[in-house]
Design a protein around this motif. Structure first.
Motif, PDB file in Angstrom:
ATOM      1  N   PHE A  43     -87.553 -34.641 -12.913  1.00  0.00           N
ATOM      2  CA  PHE A  43     -87.478 -33.950 -11.625  1.00  0.00           C
ATOM      3  C   PHE A  43     -86.227 -33.083 -11.575  1.00  0.00           C
ATOM      4  N   ALA A  44     -86.245 -32.177 -10.643  1.00  0.00           N
ATOM      5  CA  ALA A  44     -85.066 -31.370 -10.312  1.00  0.00           C
ATOM      6  C   ALA A  44     -84.889 -31.453  -8.806  1.00  0.00           C
ATOM      7  N   VAL A  45     -83.653 -31.607  -8.379  1.00  0.00           N
ATOM      8  CA  VAL A  45     -83.364 -31.721  -6.955  1.00  0.00           C
ATOM      9  C   VAL A  45     -82.050 -31.013  -6.656  1.00  0.00           C
ATOM     10  N   PRO A  46     -81.992 -30.253  -5.542  1.00  0.00           N
ATOM     11  CA  PRO A  46     -80.723 -29.610  -5.189  1.00  0.00           C
ATOM     12  C   PRO A  46     -79.718 -30.648  -4.691  1.00  0.00           C
ATOM     13  N   LEU A  47     -78.483 -30.495  -5.159  1.00  0.00           N
ATOM     14  CA  LEU A  47     -77.398 -31.368  -4.720  1.00  0.00           C
ATOM     15  C   LEU A  47     -76.712 -30.766  -3.503  1.00  0.00           C
ATOM     16  N   LEU A  48     -75.957 -31.581  -2.801  1.00  0.00           N
ATOM     17  CA  LEU A  48     -75.233 -31.101  -1.628  1.00  0.00           C
ATOM     18  C   LEU A  48     -74.242 -29.994  -1.966  1.00  0.00           C
ATOM     19  N   ASP A  49     -73.731 -29.991  -3.200  1.00  0.00           N
ATOM     20  CA  ASP A  49     -72.769 -28.952  -3.578  1.00  0.00           C
ATOM     21  C   ASP A  49     -73.443 -27.626  -3.938  1.00  0.00           C
ATOM     22  N   GLY A  50     -74.773 -27.571  -3.844  1.00  0.00           N
ATOM     23  CA  GLY A  50     -75.502 -26.327  -4.096  1.00  0.00           C
ATOM     24  C   GLY A  50     -76.056 -26.190  -5.501  1.00  0.00           C
ATOM     25  N   THR A  51     -75.659 -27.070  -6.418  1.00  0.00           N
ATOM     26  CA  THR A  51     -76.181 -27.006  -7.778  1.00  0.00           C
ATOM     27  C   THR A  51     -77.527 -27.715  -7.858  1.00  0.00           C
ATOM     28  N   ARG A 104     -80.439 -31.444   5.631  1.00  0.00           N
ATOM     29  CA  ARG A 104     -79.300 -31.341   4.711  1.00  0.00           C
ATOM     30  C   ARG A 104     -77.963 -31.575   5.422  1.00  0.00           C
ATOM     31  N   HIS A 105     -77.803 -31.035   6.635  1.00  0.00           N
ATOM     32  CA  HIS A 105     -76.539 -31.177   7.368  1.00  0.00           C
ATOM     33  C   HIS A 105     -76.299 -32.630   7.790  1.00  0.00           C
ATOM     34  N   LEU A 106     -77.360 -33.322   8.179  1.00  0.00           N
ATOM     35  CA  LEU A 106     -77.227 -34.735   8.538  1.00  0.00           C
ATOM     36  C   LEU A 106     -76.843 -35.554   7.312  1.00  0.00           C
ATOM     37  N   VAL A 107     -77.456 -35.252   6.177  1.00  0.00           N
ATOM     38  CA  VAL A 107     -77.121 -35.955   4.940  1.00  0.00           C
ATOM     39  C   VAL A 107     -75.653 -35.708   4.586  1.00  0.00           C
ATOM     40  N   GLN A 108     -75.211 -34.458   4.653  1.00  0.00           N
ATOM     41  CA  GLN A 108     -73.815 -34.123   4.334  1.00  0.00           C
ATOM     42  C   GLN A 108     -72.849 -34.859   5.272  1.00  0.00           C
ATOM     43  N   ARG A 115     -67.853 -41.560   2.831  1.00  0.00           N
ATOM     44  CA  ARG A 115     -66.993 -41.258   1.688  1.00  0.00           C
ATOM     45  C   ARG A 115     -67.624 -41.616   0.346  1.00  0.00           C
ATOM     46  N   TYR A 116     -68.883 -41.242   0.178  1.00  0.00           N
ATOM     47  CA  TYR A 116     -69.548 -41.450  -1.099  1.00  0.00           C
ATOM     48  C   TYR A 116     -69.050 -40.422  -2.101  1.00  0.00           C
ATOM     49  N   SER A 117     -68.780 -40.871  -3.330  1.00  0.00           N
ATOM     50  CA  SER A 117     -68.283 -39.956  -4.356  1.00  0.00           C
ATOM     51  C   SER A 117     -69.331 -39.649  -5.429  1.00  0.00           C
ATOM     52  N   PHE A 118     -70.499 -40.252  -5.326  1.00  0.00           N
ATOM     53  CA  PHE A 118     -71.558 -40.008  -6.299  1.00  0.00           C
ATOM     54  C   PHE A 118     -72.351 -38.756  -5.932  1.00  0.00           C
ATOM     55  N   LEU A 119     -73.253 -38.361  -6.835  1.00  0.00           N
ATOM     56  CA  LEU A 119     -74.095 -37.194  -6.614  1.00  0.00           C
ATOM     57  C   LEU A 119     -75.115 -37.488  -5.516  1.00  0.00           C
ATOM     58  N   VAL A 120     -75.346 -36.499  -4.651  1.00  0.00           N
ATOM     59  CA  VAL A 120     -76.329 -36.670  -3.574  1.00  0.00           C
ATOM     60  C   VAL A 120     -77.276 -35.479  -3.587  1.00  0.00           C
ATOM     61  N   GLY A 121     -78.555 -35.790  -3.738  1.00  0.00           N
ATOM     62  CA  GLY A 121     -79.591 -34.767  -3.724  1.00  0.00           C
ATOM     63  C   GLY A 121     -80.373 -34.812  -2.431  1.00  0.00           C
ATOM     64  N   VAL A 122     -80.902 -33.663  -2.039  1.00  0.00           N
ATOM     65  CA  VAL A 122     -81.703 -33.582  -0.815  1.00  0.00           C
ATOM     66  C   VAL A 122     -83.102 -33.125  -1.201  1.00  0.00           C
TER      67      VAL A 122
END
Length: 169
Positions: A43-51, A104-108, A115-122
């Motif tokens: 799969f491919a999923v967009p991350l919160l950082d835009g990548t 996306r804004h609620l997730v962010q 304070r999660y430091s792991f990758l987060v996809g939406v």
């Protein structure tokens, strides 16, 4: 009514409730068990950082957690993962938390507050969750470096840390 009769009624209701939960969860448990040791869906999923995160591009073990901002058990599981990261048991970039069908804004906002430091996809469409047959959150999937699904579970798992430590040893 006497106390003995009330006790029997309460015990009977508890047995019925436990059986109901087991019967309703059993198909999901069996389905998850059948998926293990099979190639993981790509799969491919967009991350919160835009990548864009592409699962087959990692080349390393990966913990994928399907979660929701409103889900109490998800917060518990994600906090456990964050502690493993904080304790240097696993690297932050080996955990991907995928939120499906949420803004996306609620997730962010939730990620920032907790304070999660792991990758987060939406996964706005829910397509990635569908690939893994997610029926409830949290659902956690462990993928080895060869992109094999080694373990998948739904709900709070007492085995989570043991399974993760085994994957990353």
């Amino acid at each position: 009514m006497n106390k003995a009769l009330i006790g029997k009624i309460v015990n009977g209701l508890l047995v019925v409730a436990v059986l109901w939960v087991l019967i309703n969860r059993l198909p999901g448990v069996i389905e998850n068990f059948r998926k293990q040791n099979q190639p993981a869906p790509s799969f491919a999923v967009p991350l919160l950082d835009g990548t864009l995160f592409e699962s087959e591009e990692t080349g390393k073990a990966l913990v994928v957690v399907f979660w929701a901002t409103w889900c109490g058990p998800c917060e518990v599981e994600l906090s456990r993962l964050q502690k493993l990261i904080d304790d240097k048991v696993i690297p932050a970039d080996s955990v991907l938390a995928v939120s499906s069908l949420e803004d996306r804004h609620l997730v962010q906002k939730t990620v920032d507050q907790r304070r999660y430091s792991f990758l987060v996809g939406v996964d706005i469409s829910g397509q990635v969750a569908g690939l893994y047959g997610v029926r409830a959150t949290p659902t956690t999937a462990l993928l080895d470096k060869n992109h094999q699904l080694t373990w998948i579970t739904t709900g709070l798992s007492p085995l989570l840390e043991v399974k993760i430590r085994g994957l990353f040893k």
